[in-house]
Design a protein around this motif. Structure first.
Motif, PDB file in Angstrom:
ATOM      1  N   UNK A 233      12.308  11.177  56.884  1.00 22.99           N
ATOM      2  CA  UNK A 233      12.033  11.389  58.296  1.00 22.99           C
ATOM      3  C   UNK A 233      12.910  12.533  58.795  1.00 22.99           C
ATOM      4  N   UNK A 234      12.397  13.355  59.698  1.00 23.40           N
ATOM      5  CA  UNK A 234      13.151  14.495  60.209  1.00 23.40           C
ATOM      6  C   UNK A 234      14.307  13.994  61.071  1.00 23.40           C
ATOM      7  N   UNK A 235      15.540  14.363  60.779  1.00 18.96           N
ATOM      8  CA  UNK A 235      16.690  13.861  61.556  1.00 18.96           C
ATOM      9  C   UNK A 235      16.624  14.222  63.032  1.00 18.96           C
ATOM     10  N   UNK A 236      15.989  15.338  63.381  1.00 21.33           N
ATOM     11  CA  UNK A 236      15.934  15.760  64.779  1.00 21.33           C
ATOM     12  C   UNK A 236      14.689  15.258  65.501  1.00 21.33           C
ATOM     13  N   UNK A 565      22.256  16.888  53.020  1.00 25.17           N
ATOM     14  CA  UNK A 565      23.065  18.064  53.319  1.00 25.17           C
ATOM     15  C   UNK A 565      22.182  19.249  53.685  1.00 25.17           C
ATOM     16  N   UNK A 566      21.097  19.458  52.938  1.00 28.82           N
ATOM     17  CA  UNK A 566      20.186  20.570  53.239  1.00 28.82           C
ATOM     18  C   UNK A 566      19.612  20.425  54.648  1.00 28.82           C
ATOM     19  N   UNK A 567      19.299  19.195  55.052  1.00 27.64           N
ATOM     20  CA  UNK A 567      18.781  18.959  56.403  1.00 27.64           C
ATOM     21  C   UNK A 567      19.838  19.288  57.452  1.00 27.64           C
ATOM     22  N   UNK A 568      21.105  18.965  57.155  1.00 23.41           N
ATOM     23  CA  UNK A 568      22.185  19.283  58.086  1.00 23.41           C
ATOM     24  C   UNK A 568      22.326  20.799  58.255  1.00 23.41           C
ATOM     25  N   UNK A 569      22.224  21.534  57.154  1.00 20.95           N
ATOM     26  CA  UNK A 569      22.327  22.993  57.223  1.00 20.95           C
ATOM     27  C   UNK A 569      21.165  23.562  58.030  1.00 20.95           C
ATOM     28  N   UNK A 570      19.962  23.032  57.802  1.00 16.56           N
ATOM     29  CA  UNK A 570      18.799  23.489  58.565  1.00 16.56           C
ATOM     30  C   UNK A 570      18.989  23.211  60.050  1.00 16.56           C
ATOM     31  N   UNK A 571      19.506  22.031  60.382  1.00 15.59           N
ATOM     32  CA  UNK A 571      19.752  21.697  61.774  1.00 15.59           C
ATOM     33  C   UNK A 571      20.752  22.635  62.425  1.00 15.59           C
ATOM     34  N   UNK A 579      16.794  27.059  68.695  1.00 16.91           N
ATOM     35  CA  UNK A 579      15.399  26.762  68.398  1.00 16.91           C
ATOM     36  C   UNK A 579      14.848  25.700  69.341  1.00 16.91           C
ATOM     37  N   UNK A 580      13.624  25.906  69.786  1.00 17.46           N
ATOM     38  CA  UNK A 580      12.954  24.915  70.622  1.00 17.46           C
ATOM     39  C   UNK A 580      12.586  23.667  69.826  1.00 17.46           C
ATOM     40  N   UNK A 581      12.679  23.754  68.490  1.00 12.59           N
ATOM     41  CA  UNK A 581      12.307  22.622  67.639  1.00 12.59           C
ATOM     42  C   UNK A 581      13.487  21.730  67.287  1.00 12.59           C
ATOM     43  N   UNK A 582      14.670  22.049  67.782  1.00 12.57           N
ATOM     44  CA  UNK A 582      15.858  21.265  67.437  1.00 12.57           C
ATOM     45  C   UNK A 582      15.919  19.925  68.164  1.00 12.57           C
ATOM     46  N   UNK A 583      15.060  19.737  69.157  1.00 14.49           N
ATOM     47  CA  UNK A 583      15.043  18.466  69.884  1.00 14.49           C
ATOM     48  C   UNK A 583      16.379  18.180  70.542  1.00 14.49           C
TER      49      UNK A 583
END
Length: 628
Positions: A233-236, A565-571, A579-583
């Protein structure tokens, strides 16, 4: 007013002492010259940073760096007056004779001066100079007002328009070229460590993610890399899926690498004087020289006002000769990058090794002028040489002059990699720890194409890779250039997927008349598949591509440490890009996620990332006006 006589004027000693070609500077510089030197404090002899120099009547301006050094380029030839000013010091004016195509050395000494004004205007050359509110002189307390000098930072970045969500019903295919560059993360680190917010377009999220090593299984089968996928699931945004697609190339021990024919193409122009440029470059390449074997060969080509060969092709076990040639390099003069590139390829061609690693390694701050030729001509040259088997790797150095967009472009056209080196630790990572991937290509023209199942996905967006997108028909077109995968390289791509039945966050689009609609019956044969991944690549010397295919089931699971970790870096990248997609994602959320994904961190890269995010939070950098 003091003056510099003709007898005192001389080109920088030793800049091209080893050049045998005797090439003249480009004609574009025939009526101009350069002035370089250092500004020091009279009493202590210490260098002064932030002094403002100007050539009267020309508009040529410069600021001294941390070492007190400056460079004034493009100064019209003739008698000129140079002024230097700095708050708290008496201004100086000196006359100097500038000869066409020559570099004049002008060192200046400033003496402290008491300020006796009711109001003091400070020219702020550094962003945090504006944090000062008051200053004291030896006579009185002076109120400070700020008048910023013109911005001397000439760094440039290509514009990035962030990928938006796409409807699966309208665009079921997503196609892009892989990217194994790492430059963006190191560059972002440099900004944050200096207390500055990185420019928006300096943030390339895919390069941030791929900077870090990840744990993968062994590579098996007939292909030189493996493909791994995960769904979470997307963390944001918890009602969205996050899909990780990973490519992992097999590692090759240094001693097993094919013989190398390496040409170091080194920028020794005047802009390379600061400690984080040519001095760091010499130390960095010294680390690579230590790894060379007798079967490897190294040549060194340099360029400034002219280009020349300072070290002919030399066996790798003659390290003393190679290191001595590096150590003798000095910076000075203008930039003739195009001539240097042509000479470097000519040297590589003359010593070409069949079945070997034939590569030009360009190191520069990015001020890469091509002289009389055009950028398009340079790109055609790079593409021609790559088809002949000589690839190009680009290493960026220094601050204030980094031409990120141009350096990334020429590395891409040269089937090579682009790295930014901000210190010796990064140099070791690129040129020692990851030397196989940096110098040996296992697969070229690597492309990914993902097909989304409309029964499972309503929409999607690719996170990053904005400048690597391809037309869908390019996937099967073997004439289309794409990214290269080196030994030990890993590539991670993240997709944020909107499940079927969930509203896709994008502008209103009318329903399509002739296409299947989301409420149509699902394709039962593939009911549990979320997406279908295809990868095309060529062997390093191949002309026809090979294909890998894999279905990805719609089964979100607890993520691996690496995925977290990769998701954290992307966030973090999305927050830096605003980004408008960061929620509702926050820097605290990024830190928490990164700590959960830290895992085994033998080199400390992930720990350093966490500290960077914390520094961004604690310094309030996201609250600053977005540069770029």
């Amino acid at each position: 007013m003091r003056s510099v006589t003709a007898a005192a004027r001389k080109p920088l000693a030793g800049v091209f002492a080893a050049l045998a070609l005797g090439l003249a500077p480009p004609s574009a510089h025939a009526q101009t010259g350069s002035i370089v030197g250092q500004v020091t404090e009279a009493n202590s002899g210490q260098p002064l940073s932030g002094a403002v120099l100007a050539v009267e009547g020309t508009g040529r301006l410069a600021l001294t760096n941390d070492a007190g050094r400056y460079l004034l380029e493009g100064v019209p030839a003739g008698e000129r007056t140079v002024t230097v000013e700095m708050v708290g010091y008496a201004a100086e004016r000196m006359q100097v004779t500038v000869a066409p195509g020559q570099t004049t050395v002008l060192n200046l000494v400033l003496r402290p001066a008491a300020v006796q004004l009711d109001e003091l205007r400070i020219r702020a050359g550094q962003p945090r100079a504006e944090a000062l509110e008051r200053t004291r002189t030896d006579l009185s307390v002076a109120v400070v007002q700020f008048a910023r000098v013109p911005d001397f930072n000439t760094e440039s970045y290509a514009r990035i328009d962030e990928n938006d969500f796409r409807l699966v019903s309208a665009s079921p295919l997503s196609t892009f070229s892989i990217d194994v560059d790492r430059a963006s993360y190191a560059n972002i680190r440099r900004f944050i460590q200096a207390g500055d917010r990185p420019p928006i377009d300096a943030v390339r999220i895919e390069e941030m993610i791929n900077y870090f090593p990840y744990v993968w299984g062994d590579v098996h089968g007939d292909h030189p890399f493996s493909v791994t996928t995960e769904v979470w699931e997307a963390p944001w945004k918890r009602d969205h899926r996050l899909v990780r697609i990973g490519l992992h190339a097999e590692s090759i021990d240094t001693e097993d690498l094919p013989p190398g024919n390496l040409v170091f193409l080194l920028d020794v122009s005047g802009s390379m004087m600061p400690p984080d440029k040519l001095p760091l470059l010499k130390k960095a390449f010294g680390l690579l020289v230590d790894q060379l074997r007798p079967e490897d060969r190294v040549s060194i080509v340099v360029y400034a006002g002219a280009a020349g060969l300072v070290l002919p092709s030399t066996p790798g076990d003659r390290k003393g000769e190679i290191l001595a040639a590096l150590d003798d390099l000095q910076a000075g003069g203008s930039t003739a990058g195009g001539a240097g590139l042509r000479l470097a390829y000519d040297v590589a061609r003359k010593h070409y090794i069949d079945g070997g690693n034939n590569r030009v390694i360009l190191a520069t701050d990015g001020d890469f002028n091509v002289g009389a030729s055009s950028d398009a001509e340079m790109v055609r040259l790079i593409e021609k040489e790559r088809e002949s088997g000589t690839f190009l790797t680009v290493l960026g150095f220094g601050t204030g002059n980094l031409k990120d967009s141009k350096m990334e472009q020429i590395a891409d056209h040269g089937n090579g990699n682009f790295h930014y080196v901000d210190g010796l630790l990064e140099a070791r990572k690129v040129l020692v720890e990851e030397m196989g991937g940096t110098l040996l290509t296992l697969a070229r023209d690597v492309k990914l194409q993902v097909e989304f199942n409309p029964a499972r996905a309503a929409g999607y967006r690719l996170i990053g890779y904005e400048n690597r997108l391809l037309a869908d028909e390019d996937f099967n077109d073997d004439t289309k250039d794409a990214g290269e995968l080196g030994a030990g390289h890993t590539v991670t791509a993240l997709y944020e997927v909107v499940p079927a039945g969930v509203e896709v966050p994008r502008g209103d689009v009318d329903a399509l008349r002739y296409q299947p609609q989301p409420d149509d019956p699902p394709l039962s044969d593939f009911d549990d598949e979320l997406m279908y991944v295809k990868v095309r690549y060529k062997d390093p010397d191949g002309t026809r591509s090979k294909l890998l295919e894999r279905a990805v089931a719609d089964r979100p699971r607890s993520p691996s440490t690496d995925f977290r970790f990769a998701a954290a870096v992307a966030g973090f990248g999305m927050l830096l890009r605003d980004s408008e997609h960061a929620g509702d994602l926050t820097l605290d959320d990024v830190v928490t996620q990164a700590e959960k994904g830290k895992g085994d961190d033998p080199r400390g890269y992930r720990g350093e990332f966490i500290r960077l995010v914390e520094a961004t939070r604690d310094l309030g950098l996201l609250k600053l006006t977005k540069p770029g």
